[in-house]
Structures are given as structure tokens and as C-alpha cells.
Scaffold this active site. Structure first.
Site, PDB file in Angstrom:
ATOM      1  N   HIS A  99      70.594 -14.085  23.026  1.00 59.40           N
ATOM      2  CA  HIS A  99      70.223 -12.583  22.544  1.00 59.40           C
ATOM      3  C   HIS A  99      70.921 -12.190  21.269  1.00 59.40           C
ATOM      4  O   HIS A  99      71.930 -12.942  20.842  1.00 59.40           O
ATOM      5  CB  HIS A  99      70.987 -11.663  23.511  1.00 59.40           C
ATOM      6  CG  HIS A  99      70.667 -11.772  25.089  1.00 59.40           C
ATOM      7  ND1 HIS A  99      71.329 -12.498  25.786  1.00 59.40           N
ATOM      8  CD2 HIS A  99      69.788 -11.189  25.721  1.00 59.40           C
ATOM      9  CE1 HIS A  99      70.802 -12.546  27.069  1.00 59.40           C
ATOM     10  NE2 HIS A  99      69.853 -11.791  27.249  1.00 59.40           N
ATOM     11  N   ASP A 102      74.442 -11.944  21.360  1.00 59.50           N
ATOM     12  CA  ASP A 102      75.261 -13.233  21.629  1.00 59.50           C
ATOM     13  C   ASP A 102      75.896 -13.858  20.515  1.00 59.50           C
ATOM     14  O   ASP A 102      76.908 -14.314  20.266  1.00 59.50           O
ATOM     15  CB  ASP A 102      74.528 -14.192  22.300  1.00 59.50           C
ATOM     16  CG  ASP A 102      73.819 -13.521  23.750  1.00 59.50           C
ATOM     17  OD1 ASP A 102      74.457 -12.800  24.495  1.00 59.50           O
ATOM     18  OD2 ASP A 102      72.961 -14.160  24.121  1.00 59.50           O
ATOM     19  N   ASP A 294      63.924 -19.778  33.968  1.00 55.57           N
ATOM     20  CA  ASP A 294      65.332 -19.638  33.774  1.00 55.57           C
ATOM     21  C   ASP A 294      66.051 -20.412  35.052  1.00 55.57           C
ATOM     22  O   ASP A 294      65.828 -19.784  36.231  1.00 55.57           O
ATOM     23  CB  ASP A 294      65.731 -18.257  33.408  1.00 55.57           C
ATOM     24  CG  ASP A 294      65.862 -17.744  32.262  1.00 55.57           C
ATOM     25  OD1 ASP A 294      65.393 -18.483  31.368  1.00 55.57           O
ATOM     26  OD2 ASP A 294      66.400 -16.746  32.076  1.00 55.57           O
ATOM     27  N   ASP A 305      72.597 -11.336  41.557  1.00 55.18           N
ATOM     28  CA  ASP A 305      72.197 -12.454  40.610  1.00 55.18           C
ATOM     29  C   ASP A 305      73.390 -13.307  40.306  1.00 55.18           C
ATOM     30  O   ASP A 305      74.088 -12.964  39.345  1.00 55.18           O
ATOM     31  CB  ASP A 305      71.598 -11.744  39.278  1.00 55.18           C
ATOM     32  CG  ASP A 305      70.663 -12.732  38.304  1.00 55.18           C
ATOM     33  OD1 ASP A 305      70.252 -13.682  38.855  1.00 55.18           O
ATOM     34  OD2 ASP A 305      70.396 -12.131  37.450  1.00 55.18           O
TER      35      ASP A 305
HETATM   36  C1  XLS Z   1      69.424 -11.243  33.435  1.00 48.43           C
HETATM   37  C2  XLS Z   1      68.442 -12.078  32.679  1.00 48.43           C
HETATM   38  C3  XLS Z   1      68.809 -12.443  31.188  1.00 48.43           C
HETATM   39  C4  XLS Z   1      67.738 -12.804  30.623  1.00 48.43           C
HETATM   40  C5  XLS Z   1      67.705 -12.798  29.267  1.00 48.43           C
HETATM   41  O1  XLS Z   1      69.717 -11.017  34.760  1.00 48.43           O
HETATM   42  O2  XLS Z   1      68.426 -13.391  33.558  1.00 48.43           O
HETATM   43  O3  XLS Z   1      69.873 -13.232  31.144  1.00 48.43           O
HETATM   44  O4  XLS Z   1      67.346 -14.048  31.075  1.00 48.43           O
HETATM   45  O5  XLS Z   1      67.839 -11.399  28.880  1.00 48.43           O
HETATM   46 NI    NI Z   2      67.335 -15.007  33.059  1.00 46.59          NI
HETATM   47 NI    NI Z   3      69.218 -13.288  35.640  1.00 44.45          NI
END
Ligand code: XLS
Ligand code: NI
Ligand code: NI
Length: 435
Positions: A99, A102, A294, A305
Site C-alpha cells: 500500500h 506501507d 491473497d 480476518d
Molecule cells: C484486508 C485486505 C488487505 C488487502 C490490501 O483485509 O486483505 O490487506 O489485501 O489492501
Molecule cells: Ni488481502
Molecule cells: Ni484480508
């Protein structure tokens, strides 16, 4: 300075190795299903979890021991660039994702923030050239700063919409400069708490307007990355607009954006939505929308999460099967959107978490190779849907029949009979492939 001085390059040593800092299953050059393992599994490291996370939770501060903190936020940002490229090189992973927030600290205003970004991007660009590492995707953090309290593109405040647009514009320029293969939207705060005060139509139409402007700008600056949306059902808002793959595809289709986007499917987001990982991958795949992954996993007992490193071989194998059925991820990759548990606080643990995830994906790929060789799923599906290969079924599939014909067929059919799925046996047989 060397940030991980105790760790040497992680190499493949095979399943018998006792060395924690070695791959037991991931053998990048090994040919599996006609391609090198590293081509099937283009791994990426997530800047936010690996470089930025400090290990805090709602009940206590960070525990992570990290040696890249400098005197100022900019010093830290610069140290992190060196640290992540050392990490990628030693881990033998080709890609990274970030991001905007980051990589560089926010300045007092947008101009200053962009200046900080430019300074860090120059360093990243230099290290990319030196190491051959590549950017899988970048994205904009439009959820942490308090200005996004009511959303970004879906905010009730047009000034926030404009600020978000400026942020993504910059992100696209950075992506182009670094040769990013994809650009991601995760709609952090794009959702709502209550309909008591929400104009859902305006908010979702505005998100679509925002996406169109992003696509147009990317074309204008000739940034040919694949745009990705990452669905997530809840957290932080109660009703996230990009709930799951199906909802997100419907949104894109409604707004004529389907050809400009694909999906970035996150395992833990799929399970949060009440689906399995492979369900959401399959929905994306059959609609021609599977772009990237991801990689992580949730905890079976926790409903949020948790972003754990993927070690569940069962769900990972079914996930990798979808990648293979998709003919690979094309521009996409497998980004470890995963973080260390708070108790795994040593800096070297970052290697161990990634090794665990990478080896799990490698084992999954080997399991899929066996499944494909045996035509495991193909045979099950062929047999189960055999009624559509001949007779009335073949006519239905070819679009060569109608309700009147089907009624006639049903009236004359004395022999309607279903067969048992024997799903328990299938599940038990699948176990033979996993270990
Ligand atoms: C959050 C998301 C984030 C995205 C990128 O839950 O997974 O990390 O992958 O903004
Ligand atoms: Ni993500
Ligand atoms: Ni996530």
C-alpha cells in the site's frame, strides 16, 4: 546494513531435512504438470505484514522485534526498503506488494506525502534493478487515516472522494514506474453501518464512477496492469459492498466494468463470507475473473480476518486445483497476506512463516499433480453429469429443446432415477492424495 544477518539464502533441501530455514517441498526449478514450480506459484511478500506490522492487539502493544526502526519515520521507511529486498532475496521470492502508506509516511499534506512516496519509490526502483525482484501489485490505503471514517469512493463527503482519487492517481503512476503487473482495490471502508443514514445507490454508483476514472487514467498514462478487486464480506464495516466473488462480479457487470477487472481472491475473506476458499476461486474462474490470490487462512474457531500463514493442506490443495484449472494466474500471483502470531515475535520468524506457507502451496501443487494424473475430479464430474451427454440432456445443453418438448419427455418418462453421490467415499479417497 544486513537486517537478517543470521539467515542465509533459503534453499530446497527436501522433506528429510531438519533445517528450519530450508524448503522441504518447494523446489523452484522442479517441473510439475509441464511447468517449473516457481512458474505455477509466483509468490509475493506483503509489505504491510512483513515490514510494518508490530504485533499489537486490542489488549496490548506490539511484541515484534524488528531492527529497521530509525530516528525518523523517513529513516525507518528507507531501512525497510533495504530490509525487504534482503528478505526477498534470501527467501528466493520474486514479487512483493504494498500500500502507499506501507512504504512512506504521510506528510502534512498530499503534496508532502507524494514527495515522501517519490523518494522511497526511487530507492525501491534501484533495489528492483539490482535484485531482479518485481512488483506484483500496489494499492492505496484508503482506510487507516481518519479522513476515511465514512469511506473513500463511497464516502458521503465529496472532498474525501476527490482526495481518494488523487491518491489512486499517484498509485497508478507509481505502479507504472515500477512496472507493477496488477493494481488492486480492496474496498477497506467501502461499505456501510446502517441504512438509517445511507444512500446505497449513490455510494455504489460513486464507486463505479471512481473505478471508471481509474481505468481511464491508467489508459491515458499507458499503464497496462491488470486491475483487481479484492472481495471481503465484513470488517471493518458491517456491510462491505464487495462481499464475495459473486457480488463483486455482479457489481462489475452492472456497471460495464467486467472487461477491465479481475478478482484478487483472499482465502480468509472467502471463509469470512461463509464460503470455502475454492468456492470463491471457482466462482471467479468460471466467470473468467480469476486474477490473483491473497494466500492466508482464518482460524476455524475465530470469526474474523486472522490472516494466518496457510498451512491447511486440504483447502490449499483445492485452491491450487482451481489455479491449475484456470490455466495459471497469468499476470497474477500468490501474495502472502499473512502475519505472524503475536507470540512469534523474533525477526527470523518472518522467514519461518513464509517457508511454512510456501511449502504448503508446494505440497498442494504436488497433490494436484497426482489428482490430475489420475483424472480424480474429471472422472467424478464426467460420471455425475453423464445424463447431459446423450438424449434429452444433450439437447438441453445444446439449446435444442423447449418446455413443450420437455413436458412430453417427462410425461413419457417411466424411469426417473437418481444415484447416490457417495460423497463420504470421495472425501476419504481425497485424503490419499494429501500426505
Ligand atoms: C484486508 C485486505 C488487505 C488487502 C490490501 O483485509 O486483505 O490487506 O489485501 O489492501
Ligand atoms: Ni488481502
Ligand atoms: Ni484480508
Amino acid at each position: 546494513m544486513e537486517y537478517f544477518s543470521k539467515v542465509k539464502k533459503i534453499a530446497y533441501e527436501g522433506p528429510k531435512s531438519k533445517n528450519l530455514f530450508a524448503y522441504k517441498y518447494y523446489n523452484p526449478e522442479e517441473i510439475v504438470l509441464g511447468k517449473k514450480m516457481k512458474e505455477h506459484l509466483p509468490f509475493a511478500v506483503a509489505y504491510w505484514h512483513t515490514m510494518v506490522q508490530e504485533g499489537g492487539d486490542p489488549f496490548g502493544p506490539g511484541t515484534f522485534q524488528r531492527n529497521w526502526f530509525g530516528k525518523t519515520p523517513m529513516d525507518t521507511a528507507k531501512n525497510r526498503v533495504d530490509a525487504i529486498f534482503e528478505f526477498l532475496t534470501k527467501l528466493d521470492v520474486e514479487y512483493f506488494c504494498f500500500h502507499d502508506a506501507d512504504i512512506a509516511p504521510q506528510g502534512g499534506n498530499l503534496k508532502e506525502t507524494n514527495k515522501n512516496i517519490d523518494e522511497i519509490v526511487s530507492l525501491i526502483e534501484k533495489r528492483m534493478k539490482e535484485t531482479g525482484k518485481r512488483l506484483l501489485w500496489n494499492t492505496a490505503n484508503m482506510f487507516s487515516d481518519p479522513r476515511f471514517v465514512h469511506g473513500a469512493a463511497s464516502s458521503n463527503n465529496a472532498d474525501v472522494f476527490a482526495h481518494s482519487a488523487a491518491q489512486v492517481k499517484k498509485g497508478l503512476e507509481v505502479g507504472k514506474r515500477l512496472g507493477g503487473k496488477n493494481y488492486v482495490f480492496w474496498g477497506g471502508r467501502e461499505g456501510y453501518e446502517s441504512l438509517l443514514n445511507t444512500d446505497m445507490k449513490l455510494e455504489t454508483d460513486n464507486i463505479a464512477r471512481f473505478m471508471k476514472m481509474a481505468v481511464d487514467y491508467a489508459k491515458e498514462i499507458k499503464f497496462d496492469a491488470q486491475f483487481l478487486i479484492e472481495p471481503k464480506p465484513k470488517e471493518p464495516t458491517t456491510h462491505q459492498y464487495d462481499f464475495d466473488a459473486a457480488t463483486t462480479i455482479a457489481f462489475l457487470a452492472t456497471h460495464g466494468l467486467q472487461k477491465d477487472f479481475k478478482l484478487n481472491i483472499e482465502a480468509n475473506h472467502a471463509t469470512l463470507a461463509g464460503h470455502t476458499f475454492d468456492h470463491d476461486l471457482c466462482v471467479a474462474r468460471i466467470n473468467g475473473m480469476l486474477g490473483s490470490i491473497d494466500a492466508n487462512q482464518g482460524h476455524v474457531l475465530l470469526g474474523w480476518d486472522t490472516d494466518e500463514f496457510p498451512t491447511d493442506l486440504y483447502s490449499t490443495t483445492l485452491g491450487v486445483y482451481q489455479i491449475i484449472e484456470n490455466g495459471g494466474l497469468h499476470k497474477g500471483g500468490i501474495n502472502f497476506d499473512a502475519k505472524m502470531r503475536r507470540g512469534s515475535f523474533e525477526q527470523d520468524d518472518l522467514f519461518l512463516g513464509h517457508i511454512a506457507g510456501i511449502d504448503t502451496y508446494a505440497r498442494a501443487l504436488k497433490a494436484v499433480e497426482k489428482l490430475k494424473k489420475d483424472k480424480f475430479f474429471e472422472d467424478i464430474i464426467d460420471k455425475r453429469y453423464a445424463s447431459y451427454k446423450t438424449g434429452i440432456g444433450a439437447k438441453i445443453v445444446a439449446g435444442q429443446t423447449d418446455f413443450k418438448q420437455l413436458e412430453e419427455y417427462a410425461l413419457n418418462n417411466k424411469n426417473l432415477k437418481n444415484e447416490s453421490d457417495r460423497l463420504e467415499t470421495l472425501k476419504a479417497k481425497l485424503n490419499d492424495y494429501l500426505y
